[in-house]
Design an enzyme around this catalytic site. Structure first.
Site, PDB file in Angstrom:
ATOM      1  N   ASP A   1      -7.641 -12.669  20.194  1.00 18.68           N
ATOM      2  CA  ASP A   1      -7.429 -12.956  18.769  1.00 18.68           C
ATOM      3  C   ASP A   1      -6.360 -14.008  18.468  1.00 18.68           C
ATOM      4  O   ASP A   1      -6.203 -14.413  17.313  1.00 18.68           O
ATOM      5  CB  ASP A   1      -7.121 -11.656  18.013  1.00 18.68           C
ATOM      6  CG  ASP A   1      -5.928 -10.880  18.594  1.00 18.68           C
ATOM      7  OD1 ASP A   1      -5.005 -11.520  19.142  1.00 18.68           O
ATOM      8  OD2 ASP A   1      -5.931  -9.637  18.489  1.00 18.68           O
TER       9      ASP A   1
ATOM     10  N   HIS B   1      -8.489 -12.556  29.071  1.00 17.31           N
ATOM     11  CA  HIS B   1      -9.929 -12.551  28.773  1.00 17.31           C
ATOM     12  C   HIS B   1     -10.344 -13.747  27.914  1.00 17.31           C
ATOM     13  O   HIS B   1     -11.303 -13.669  27.156  1.00 17.31           O
ATOM     14  CB  HIS B   1     -10.313 -11.229  28.097  1.00 17.31           C
ATOM     15  CG  HIS B   1     -10.214 -10.045  29.028  1.00 17.31           C
ATOM     16  ND1 HIS B   1      -9.937  -8.769  28.610  1.00 17.31           N
ATOM     17  CD2 HIS B   1     -10.341  -9.969  30.379  1.00 17.31           C
ATOM     18  CE1 HIS B   1      -9.904  -7.960  29.664  1.00 17.31           C
ATOM     19  NE2 HIS B   1     -10.142  -8.659  30.747  1.00 17.31           N
TER      20      HIS B   1
ATOM     21  N   CYS C   1     -25.186 -26.398  19.171  1.00 23.30           N
ATOM     22  CA  CYS C   1     -24.542 -27.705  19.343  1.00 23.30           C
ATOM     23  C   CYS C   1     -25.517 -28.793  18.864  1.00 23.30           C
ATOM     24  O   CYS C   1     -26.725 -28.552  18.741  1.00 23.30           O
ATOM     25  CB  CYS C   1     -24.256 -27.838  20.838  1.00 23.30           C
ATOM     26  SG  CYS C   1     -23.663 -29.409  21.421  1.00 23.30           S
TER      27      CYS C   1
HETATM   28  P1  NAD Z   1      -9.469  -0.787  24.068  1.00 19.79           P
HETATM   29  O1  NAD Z   1     -10.231  -1.067  22.825  1.00 19.79           O
HETATM   30  O2  NAD Z   1     -10.171  -0.326  25.258  1.00 19.79           O
HETATM   31  O3  NAD Z   1      -8.344   0.305  23.751  1.00 19.79           O
HETATM   32  C1  NAD Z   1      -7.485   0.208  22.691  1.00 19.79           C
HETATM   33  C2  NAD Z   1      -6.274   1.120  22.928  1.00 19.79           C
HETATM   34  O4  NAD Z   1      -5.364   0.930  21.852  1.00 19.79           O
HETATM   35  C3  NAD Z   1      -6.603   2.609  22.981  1.00 19.79           C
HETATM   36  O5  NAD Z   1      -5.967   3.162  24.117  1.00 19.79           O
HETATM   37  C4  NAD Z   1      -6.001   3.165  21.680  1.00 19.79           C
HETATM   38  O6  NAD Z   1      -5.453   4.452  21.844  1.00 19.79           O
HETATM   39  C5  NAD Z   1      -4.904   2.183  21.407  1.00 19.79           C
HETATM   40  N1  NAD Z   1      -4.535   2.048  19.986  1.00 19.79           N
HETATM   41  C6  NAD Z   1      -5.331   2.087  18.894  1.00 19.79           C
HETATM   42  N2  NAD Z   1      -4.636   1.861  17.775  1.00 19.79           N
HETATM   43  C7  NAD Z   1      -3.361   1.647  18.156  1.00 19.79           C
HETATM   44  C8  NAD Z   1      -2.158   1.354  17.455  1.00 19.79           C
HETATM   45  N3  NAD Z   1      -2.119   1.188  16.116  1.00 19.79           N
HETATM   46  N4  NAD Z   1      -1.026   1.209  18.174  1.00 19.79           N
HETATM   47  C9  NAD Z   1      -1.034   1.371  19.523  1.00 19.79           C
HETATM   48  N5  NAD Z   1      -2.138   1.642  20.237  1.00 19.79           N
HETATM   49  C10 NAD Z   1      -3.285   1.785  19.562  1.00 19.79           C
HETATM   50  O7  NAD Z   1      -8.683  -2.072  24.332  1.00 19.79           O
HETATM   51  P2  NAD Z   1      -8.298  -2.788  25.636  1.00 19.79           P
HETATM   52  O8  NAD Z   1      -7.799  -1.839  26.650  1.00 19.79           O
HETATM   53  O9  NAD Z   1      -7.482  -3.886  25.195  1.00 19.79           O
HETATM   54  O10 NAD Z   1      -9.595  -3.406  26.348  1.00 19.79           O
HETATM   55  C11 NAD Z   1     -10.862  -3.661  25.929  1.00 19.79           C
HETATM   56  C12 NAD Z   1     -11.278  -5.123  25.872  1.00 19.79           C
HETATM   57  O11 NAD Z   1     -11.609  -5.342  24.533  1.00 19.79           O
HETATM   58  C13 NAD Z   1     -10.254  -6.132  26.200  1.00 19.79           C
HETATM   59  O12 NAD Z   1     -10.775  -6.985  27.139  1.00 19.79           O
HETATM   60  C14 NAD Z   1     -10.040  -6.945  24.918  1.00 19.79           C
HETATM   61  O13 NAD Z   1     -10.126  -8.311  25.205  1.00 19.79           O
HETATM   62  C15 NAD Z   1     -11.209  -6.623  24.076  1.00 19.79           C
HETATM   63  N6  NAD Z   1     -10.907  -6.550  22.623  1.00 19.79           N
HETATM   64  C16 NAD Z   1     -10.052  -7.447  22.035  1.00 19.79           C
HETATM   65  C17 NAD Z   1      -9.758  -7.352  20.691  1.00 19.79           C
HETATM   66  C18 NAD Z   1      -8.790  -8.337  20.082  1.00 19.79           C
HETATM   67  O14 NAD Z   1      -8.713  -9.465  20.530  1.00 19.79           O
HETATM   68  N7  NAD Z   1      -7.970  -7.926  19.101  1.00 19.79           N
HETATM   69  C19 NAD Z   1     -10.334  -6.346  19.904  1.00 19.79           C
HETATM   70  C20 NAD Z   1     -11.228  -5.452  20.541  1.00 19.79           C
HETATM   71  C21 NAD Z   1     -11.504  -5.568  21.908  1.00 19.79           C
HETATM   72 ZN    ZN Z   2     -24.406 -29.225  23.648  1.00 18.08          ZN
END
Ligand code: NAD
Ligand code: ZN
Length: 258
Positions: A105, A120, A149
């Site tokens: 993000d 990632h 594209c």
């Molecule tokens: P995940 O979605 O697997 O887990 C999220 C974790 O955050 C959980 O353990 C949950 O308990 C915790 N959580 C939820 N709300 C919270 C808060 N307010 N404060 C603290 N902790 C909180 O996420 P992950 O382990 O990062 O991995 C999954 C993959 O998903 C990653 O590769 C990531 O790139 C991708 N992803 C990215 C985004 C983003 O860029 N914001 C969003 C969703 C998924």
């Molecule tokens: Zn192209």
């Protein structure tokens, strides 16, 4: 809990080289849903159906419609929260050196953190599958699904899908950072996605203190983490920073005075 905030503040005060590993949970308070857990995207969609590279290649329009288009709308609105800002504060204090993030993000950079490893990849850019042309996601024409594209090729985000390799430079930089820190903060990650979830173990193996901040227990809790602060990331950072400020006001002999 107060004792744990104080303990974390003291560990941070005593550390010289902090590395943070962050996951989707750190951005939840910015309005971005995580994958796993309550309100997570996986409650609605099967990951292997949508976030796997094979699923994307099989039917890009379907994955664009169900996952990527929504993600663009959510990320366009999201702003850094107190947890992102707390990590910036730790960098300004000369403590935090590197952030390894699984998030795509861009909120750590938006908050002002300077050394961010995007494990990632990121969502800010799209790449044409046919000619390799890159375009900023913000400038993408979304009228047609999937977006294409000028050459006719399909755009994909520059994120790592399930089933794809981590860029070797990101993997080696992260492993080095984990091995070099004396304190690792693990914030908002379910620790289920490999190889990112290995970084805390590498840090602990190398002698670092590992502190976890998460809304709920994870496989790291009581195992790889020395201790865990259960709560929302932004609120937890504010509590730790308040303790840090109180400690520094009280001076180095605070313990004797109390
Ligand atoms: P995940 O979605 O697997 O887990 C999220 C974790 O955050 C959980 O353990 C949950 O308990 C915790 N959580 C939820 N709300 C919270 C808060 N307010 N404060 C603290 N902790 C909180 O996420 P992950 O382990 O990062 O991995 C999954 C993959 O998903 C990653 O590769 C990531 O790139 C991708 N992803 C990215 C985004 C983003 O860029 N914001 C969003 C969703 C998924
Ligand atoms: Zn192209």
């Amino acid at each position: 809990m107060q004792d744990l905030y104080r303990r974390a503040a003291r560990d941070i005060a005593g550390a010289r080289h902090i590395v943070a590993l962050t996951g989707a949970g750190i951005s939840v308070e910015s309005g971005i849903p995580p994958f796993r857990g309550p309100g997570g995207i996986w409650e609605k969609l099967d990951p292997m159906e949508y976030a796997h590279i094979d699923a994307f290649m099989r039917d890009p329009a379907r994955v664009w419609r169900a996952l990527i288009a929504d993600m663009k709308a959510v990320l366009d609105r999201a702003r850094p929260n107190d947890a992102h800002k707390g990590l910036v504060r730790l960098e300004q204090m000369g403590k935090l050196k590197t952030i390894i993030t699984q998030n795509v993000d861009g909120l750590h950079q938006a908050a002002g953190s300077s050394d961010v490893i995007e494990f990632h990849g990121n969502f800010a850019w799209q790449r044409c599958l046919a000619c390799g042309q890159r375009v900023a996601t913000a400038e993408l024409d979304m009228a047609e699904m999937p977006p294409r594209c000028a050459c006719g090729g399909i755009f994909r985000p520059e994120c790592v899908f399930f089933g794809e390799m981590i860029a070797p430079v990101n993997l080696s930089r992260s492993q080095n950072a984990a091995a070099q820190c004396d304190l690792m903060l693990v914030v908002g990650t379910s620790a289920m996605v490999q190889p990112a979830a290995l970084m805390p173990a590498i840090a602990r193996q190398a002698g670092a203190t590992v502190i976890e901040i998460n809304f709920e227990p994870t496989p790291l809790t009581g195992q790889v983490a020395h201790y865990s602060l259960l709560g929302k990331a932004g609120e937890t950072f504010n509590a730790i920073l308040a303790e840090l400020a109180a400690e520094s006001e009280a001076g180095p002999h605070a313990e004797d005075i109390r």
